[in-house]
Write an enzyme that holds these catalytic residues in place. Sequence first.
Site, PDB file in Angstrom:
ATOM      1  N   GLU A   1       0.838  -1.205   0.000  1.00  0.00           N
ATOM      2  CA  GLU A   1       0.000   0.000   0.000  1.00  0.00           C
ATOM      3  C   GLU A   1       0.868   1.249   0.000  1.00  0.00           C
ATOM      4  OE1 GLU A   1      -2.970  -0.169   3.095  1.00  0.00           O
ATOM      5  OE2 GLU A   1      -3.769  -2.058   2.353  1.00  0.00           O
TER       6      GLU A   1
ATOM      7  N   HIS B   1      -7.862   1.778   0.853  1.00  0.00           N
ATOM      8  CA  HIS B   1      -7.881   1.561   2.320  1.00  0.00           C
ATOM      9  C   HIS B   1      -8.700   2.653   3.031  1.00  0.00           C
ATOM     10  CE1 HIS B   1      -5.495  -0.578   5.706  1.00  0.00           C
ATOM     11  NE2 HIS B   1      -6.698  -0.207   6.130  1.00  0.00           N
TER      12      HIS B   1
END
Length: 299
Positions: free
Chosen positions: A253, A274
């Site tokens: 990420e 996210h």
Amino acid sequence: MGKLLICDPVSKVALDAIRELGVAMDVRDSITAEELAEVIGEYEGMVVRSRTKVRRPLIDKAAKMKVIIRGGVGLDNIDVDYARDKGIDVRNTPAASSNAVAELALGMMFALTRHLSAADASMKAGRWDKKKFKGTEIAGKTLGVIGYGRIGRLLGAKAKALGMTVIAYDPYIQHEDIVPLDELLARADYISLHMPHTPETHHLMGAAQFAQMKQGSFLVDAARGGIVDEAALYESLAQGHLAGAALDVYSQEPPTDEPLRQLIALPNVLATPHIGAGTREAQDRIGDEIVKLVKEYLV
Ligand code: NAD
């Protein structure tokens, strides 16, 4: 009274409430790792979100630290056991974002099954593909929830209210909805993941599990990167075994590696960055919890 360092962004309401407690506080919510290492020794408490990494060398410098407060759930950015060995408590705000994540998972199920993002993209491109976006309804379908804790059970209750049958797998709790994993994989039309990423859950959803899932079923992952074997998911989606997947979390990420970009680019993948806990209400609740913890340790 202890001195507090705010290392990551915290709501203004919470900062004001901490000031009202009379706690001495420095707000340095974009502090670098180098700067943090220089000043950490002055503080009895620190508040972090996911950006700030609290690893062993930093903990070694935190001579006065009593508590590390993580606003949010995951403690992946903190060497928790090492801190606790040094007598530093590590606390998080686990319940604050549960509803936000459960609602995102539900929204993802609707978005997948009604092709919302593809339909919107097609409209924006000037098309009117009415026939192309025939969907299915979630009422009457079976939802399999893996990880039946706070978020999983909230999602289960919401899904039941929408007319779904809910089954769950969780080896650590007892509940009437719990079934063996094999049964869940074989019966569910939608599977939503809500367990932590641990050595035990790493790649818990891999090629074998996707093969056991029903042809045309959907996967939702708003739990943690690493639980899903992304290469295996790509194969299952590309071959048309799974009808679609919605992902809020990734093994990397932000995701920059080519195979991960290819997974996200699949037309039957819905991807979000996210944002599970990213609601105003969850952020306010996280702020409230942080204030309570500051009061408990530093006042
Ligand atoms: P929780 O601790 O209340 O529930 C997790 C459940 O997973 C527990 O009941 C546990 O027994 C179960 N579990 C553990 N190992 C398992 C296994 N091998 N198989 C199946 N179940 C297993 O946690 P929660 O508050 O419901 O949060 C769940 C997860 O959601 C968190 O671990 C976190 O990683 C994730 N989360 C994501 C976001 C986001 O922004 N997307 C935000 C908050 C939380």
